[in-house]
Design a protein around this motif. Structure first.
Motif, PDB file in Angstrom:
ATOM      1  N   THR A 212     -17.614  46.352 -30.496  1.00 45.71           N
ATOM      2  CA  THR A 212     -18.130  46.285 -28.925  1.00 45.71           C
ATOM      3  C   THR A 212     -16.481  46.527 -28.267  1.00 45.71           C
ATOM      4  OG1 THR A 212     -19.856  44.894 -29.261  1.00 45.71           O
ATOM      5  CG2 THR A 212     -18.814  44.751 -27.224  1.00 45.71           C
ATOM      6  N   VAL A 213     -16.460  47.362 -27.585  1.00 43.75           N
ATOM      7  CA  VAL A 213     -15.205  47.901 -26.910  1.00 43.75           C
ATOM      8  C   VAL A 213     -15.463  48.061 -25.367  1.00 43.75           C
ATOM      9  CG1 VAL A 213     -13.918  48.732 -28.902  1.00 43.75           C
ATOM     10  CG2 VAL A 213     -15.654  50.156 -27.526  1.00 43.75           C
ATOM     11  N   ALA A 214     -14.530  47.783 -24.498  1.00 42.57           N
ATOM     12  CA  ALA A 214     -14.583  48.027 -23.048  1.00 42.57           C
ATOM     13  C   ALA A 214     -13.486  48.293 -22.628  1.00 42.57           C
ATOM     14  CB  ALA A 214     -14.763  46.624 -22.791  1.00 42.57           C
ATOM     15  N   TRP A 215     -13.473  48.915 -21.330  1.00 41.03           N
ATOM     16  CA  TRP A 215     -12.524  48.893 -20.397  1.00 41.03           C
ATOM     17  C   TRP A 215     -12.454  47.977 -19.209  1.00 41.03           C
ATOM     18  CZ3 TRP A 215      -8.714  52.912 -21.363  1.00 41.03           C
ATOM     19  CH2 TRP A 215      -9.345  53.870 -22.240  1.00 41.03           C
ATOM     20  N   PHE A 216     -11.124  47.552 -19.036  1.00 40.84           N
ATOM     21  CA  PHE A 216     -10.961  46.530 -17.900  1.00 40.84           C
ATOM     22  C   PHE A 216      -9.730  47.232 -17.076  1.00 40.84           C
ATOM     23  CE2 PHE A 216     -12.997  42.646 -18.964  1.00 40.84           C
ATOM     24  CZ  PHE A 216     -13.407  42.740 -20.212  1.00 40.84           C
ATOM     25  N   ARG A 217      -9.644  46.803 -15.796  1.00 45.64           N
ATOM     26  CA  ARG A 217      -8.407  47.367 -14.831  1.00 45.64           C
ATOM     27  C   ARG A 217      -7.884  46.269 -14.417  1.00 45.64           C
ATOM     28  NH1 ARG A 217     -11.864  50.686 -10.374  1.00 45.64           N
ATOM     29  NH2 ARG A 217     -12.929  49.112  -9.555  1.00 45.64           N
TER      30      ARG A 217
ATOM     31  N   SER B 295      -5.192  45.287 -11.055  1.00 49.59           N
ATOM     32  CA  SER B 295      -4.391  45.734  -9.926  1.00 49.59           C
ATOM     33  C   SER B 295      -3.356  44.671  -9.610  1.00 49.59           C
ATOM     34  CB  SER B 295      -5.320  45.639  -8.786  1.00 49.59           C
ATOM     35  OG  SER B 295      -6.059  46.732  -8.804  1.00 49.59           O
ATOM     36  N   PRO B 296      -2.193  44.999  -8.938  1.00 49.21           N
ATOM     37  CA  PRO B 296      -1.110  44.270  -8.841  1.00 49.21           C
ATOM     38  C   PRO B 296      -1.579  42.912  -8.374  1.00 49.21           C
ATOM     39  CG  PRO B 296      -0.509  46.369  -8.259  1.00 49.21           C
ATOM     40  CD  PRO B 296      -1.948  46.404  -8.517  1.00 49.21           C
ATOM     41  N   GLY B 297      -1.039  41.624  -8.896  1.00 51.79           N
ATOM     42  CA  GLY B 297      -1.468  40.353  -8.334  1.00 51.79           C
ATOM     43  C   GLY B 297      -2.794  39.901  -8.676  1.00 51.79           C
ATOM     44  N   LYS B 298      -3.502  40.788  -9.503  1.00 52.46           N
ATOM     45  CA  LYS B 298      -4.994  40.562  -9.734  1.00 52.46           C
ATOM     46  C   LYS B 298      -5.264  40.222 -11.374  1.00 52.46           C
ATOM     47  CE  LYS B 298      -6.984  42.396  -5.675  1.00 52.46           C
ATOM     48  NZ  LYS B 298      -8.123  43.105  -5.006  1.00 52.46           N
ATOM     49  N   SER B 299      -6.450  39.651 -11.539  1.00 51.45           N
ATOM     50  CA  SER B 299      -6.808  39.470 -13.087  1.00 51.45           C
ATOM     51  C   SER B 299      -7.237  40.814 -13.443  1.00 51.45           C
ATOM     52  CB  SER B 299      -7.425  38.273 -13.138  1.00 51.45           C
ATOM     53  OG  SER B 299      -8.636  38.177 -12.682  1.00 51.45           O
ATOM     54  N   HIS B 300      -7.571  40.742 -14.925  1.00 53.97           N
ATOM     55  CA  HIS B 300      -8.347  41.972 -15.290  1.00 53.97           C
ATOM     56  C   HIS B 300      -9.818  41.698 -14.985  1.00 53.97           C
ATOM     57  CE1 HIS B 300      -5.154  41.796 -18.580  1.00 53.97           C
ATOM     58  NE2 HIS B 300      -5.323  43.111 -18.263  1.00 53.97           N
ATOM     59  N   ALA B 301     -10.409  43.121 -14.645  1.00 55.77           N
ATOM     60  CA  ALA B 301     -11.594  43.134 -14.074  1.00 55.77           C
ATOM     61  C   ALA B 301     -12.409  44.066 -14.816  1.00 55.77           C
ATOM     62  CB  ALA B 301     -11.671  43.864 -12.713  1.00 55.77           C
ATOM     63  N   PHE B 302     -13.823  43.612 -15.326  1.00 53.98           N
ATOM     64  CA  PHE B 302     -14.442  44.417 -16.240  1.00 53.98           C
ATOM     65  C   PHE B 302     -14.884  45.796 -15.582  1.00 53.98           C
ATOM     66  CE2 PHE B 302     -17.713  45.311 -19.717  1.00 53.98           C
ATOM     67  CZ  PHE B 302     -18.643  45.999 -18.953  1.00 53.98           C
ATOM     68  N   VAL B 303     -14.723  46.882 -16.260  1.00 55.09           N
ATOM     69  CA  VAL B 303     -15.301  48.169 -15.879  1.00 55.09           C
ATOM     70  C   VAL B 303     -16.521  48.742 -16.408  1.00 55.09           C
ATOM     71  CG1 VAL B 303     -14.430  50.520 -15.472  1.00 55.09           C
ATOM     72  CG2 VAL B 303     -12.922  48.840 -15.099  1.00 55.09           C
ATOM     73  N   ALA B 304     -16.319  48.691 -17.879  1.00 56.16           N
ATOM     74  CA  ALA B 304     -17.598  49.364 -18.706  1.00 56.16           C
ATOM     75  C   ALA B 304     -17.136  49.008 -20.270  1.00 56.16           C
ATOM     76  CB  ALA B 304     -17.437  50.872 -18.412  1.00 56.16           C
TER      77      ALA B 304
ATOM     78  N   THR C 259     -24.563  50.395 -23.254  1.00 57.87           N
ATOM     79  CA  THR C 259     -23.501  50.415 -22.420  1.00 57.87           C
ATOM     80  C   THR C 259     -23.686  49.274 -20.941  1.00 57.87           C
ATOM     81  OG1 THR C 259     -24.369  52.370 -21.083  1.00 57.87           O
ATOM     82  CG2 THR C 259     -22.695  52.918 -23.014  1.00 57.87           C
ATOM     83  N   ASP C 260     -22.575  49.180 -20.520  1.00 57.25           N
ATOM     84  CA  ASP C 260     -22.902  48.376 -19.257  1.00 57.25           C
ATOM     85  C   ASP C 260     -21.816  48.854 -18.414  1.00 57.25           C
ATOM     86  OD1 ASP C 260     -23.360  44.665 -18.742  1.00 57.25           O
ATOM     87  OD2 ASP C 260     -23.987  46.464 -17.315  1.00 57.25           O
ATOM     88  N   TYR C 261     -21.955  48.669 -17.112  1.00 56.87           N
ATOM     89  CA  TYR C 261     -21.021  49.065 -16.150  1.00 56.87           C
ATOM     90  C   TYR C 261     -20.715  47.905 -14.861  1.00 56.87           C
ATOM     91  CZ  TYR C 261     -21.406  53.504 -18.439  1.00 56.87           C
ATOM     92  OH  TYR C 261     -21.407  54.678 -19.145  1.00 56.87           O
ATOM     93  N   SER C 262     -19.779  47.983 -14.321  1.00 57.43           N
ATOM     94  CA  SER C 262     -19.573  47.368 -13.164  1.00 57.43           C
ATOM     95  C   SER C 262     -20.152  47.863 -11.953  1.00 57.43           C
ATOM     96  CB  SER C 262     -17.871  47.168 -13.090  1.00 57.43           C
ATOM     97  OG  SER C 262     -17.746  46.784 -11.506  1.00 57.43           O
TER      98      SER C 262
ATOM     99  N   TRP D 202     -22.185  41.343 -28.341  1.00 56.43           N
ATOM    100  CA  TRP D 202     -22.827  41.588 -27.108  1.00 56.43           C
ATOM    101  C   TRP D 202     -21.403  41.856 -26.107  1.00 56.43           C
ATOM    102  CZ3 TRP D 202     -21.325  37.922 -23.177  1.00 56.43           C
ATOM    103  CH2 TRP D 202     -20.839  36.950 -23.812  1.00 56.43           C
ATOM    104  N   ILE D 203     -21.971  42.775 -25.028  1.00 54.61           N
ATOM    105  CA  ILE D 203     -20.879  43.295 -24.108  1.00 54.61           C
ATOM    106  C   ILE D 203     -20.750  42.179 -23.011  1.00 54.61           C
ATOM    107  CG2 ILE D 203     -20.358  44.937 -22.437  1.00 54.61           C
ATOM    108  CD1 ILE D 203     -22.350  46.858 -23.882  1.00 54.61           C
ATOM    109  N   ALA D 204     -19.288  41.698 -23.224  1.00 55.63           N
ATOM    110  CA  ALA D 204     -19.081  40.588 -22.275  1.00 55.63           C
ATOM    111  C   ALA D 204     -18.124  41.143 -20.993  1.00 55.63           C
ATOM    112  CB  ALA D 204     -18.264  39.573 -23.154  1.00 55.63           C
ATOM    113  N   MET D 205     -18.124  40.596 -20.095  1.00 53.99           N
ATOM    114  CA  MET D 205     -17.664  40.985 -18.922  1.00 53.99           C
ATOM    115  C   MET D 205     -16.225  40.198 -18.611  1.00 53.99           C
ATOM    116  SD  MET D 205     -20.425  41.936 -15.787  1.00 53.99           S
ATOM    117  CE  MET D 205     -21.422  43.502 -16.165  1.00 53.99           C
ATOM    118  N   GLU D 206     -16.256  38.849 -19.406  1.00 52.76           N
ATOM    119  CA  GLU D 206     -15.170  37.986 -19.376  1.00 52.76           C
ATOM    120  C   GLU D 206     -14.007  38.818 -20.131  1.00 52.76           C
ATOM    121  OE1 GLU D 206     -18.076  37.315 -20.301  1.00 52.76           O
ATOM    122  OE2 GLU D 206     -19.032  35.902 -18.868  1.00 52.76           O
TER     123      GLU D 206
END
Length: 124
Positions: free
Chosen positions: A32-37, A39-48, A56-59, A103-107
């Motif tokens: 199970t692999v995912a992409w996160f992104r 931005s400056p000053g923010k924590s990692h956010a789930f993308v897909a 698959t799952d997406y933001s 399972w695909i986690a968003m955290e």
């Protein structure tokens, strides 16, 4: 386990990019692999994300514009990004869970292995 991203860059709004993440030390087809992104000053956010059953799952922010896929032969994860918006500007990281067929986690805390990231900048 090593994850190495590539494919980032500068693109105009409305354009496309494809990110790649080469995964070594794991069997990608079971992972199970995912992409996160981030931005400056923010924590990692789930993308897909994609699991070992190819589910698959997406933001909600990217659904319909981004597509996650993988090549098990090449041990590579991809993120096709279309209709890019300035709000998509961020460092993009791939991540993997330690357990096969998890399972695909968003955290982000659920993921055990991370790449260093590739920078995406979308100009308006």
């Amino acid at each position: 386990v090593q994850l190495i991203e590539s494919g980032g860059g500068l693109v105009q709004a409305g354009g496309s990019l494809r990110l790649s993440c080469v995964v070594s030390g794991r069997t990608l087809s079971k992972s199970t692999v995912a992409w996160f992104r981030q931005s400056p000053g923010k924590s990692h956010a789930f993308v897909a994300g994609i699991d070992g059953h190819d589910r698959t799952d997406y933001s909600s922010l990217v659904k319909g514009r981004f597509s996650i896929s993988r090549s098990n032969d090449k041990e590579t994860l991809y993120l096709q990004m279309n209709s890019l918006e300035p709000e998509d500007t961020a460092d993009y990281h791939c991540a993997a869970r330690a357990d096969d067929f998890a399972w695909i986690a968003m955290e982000p805390g659920r993921y055990d292995y991370w790449g260093r990231g590739t920078e995406v900048t979308v100009s308006s």
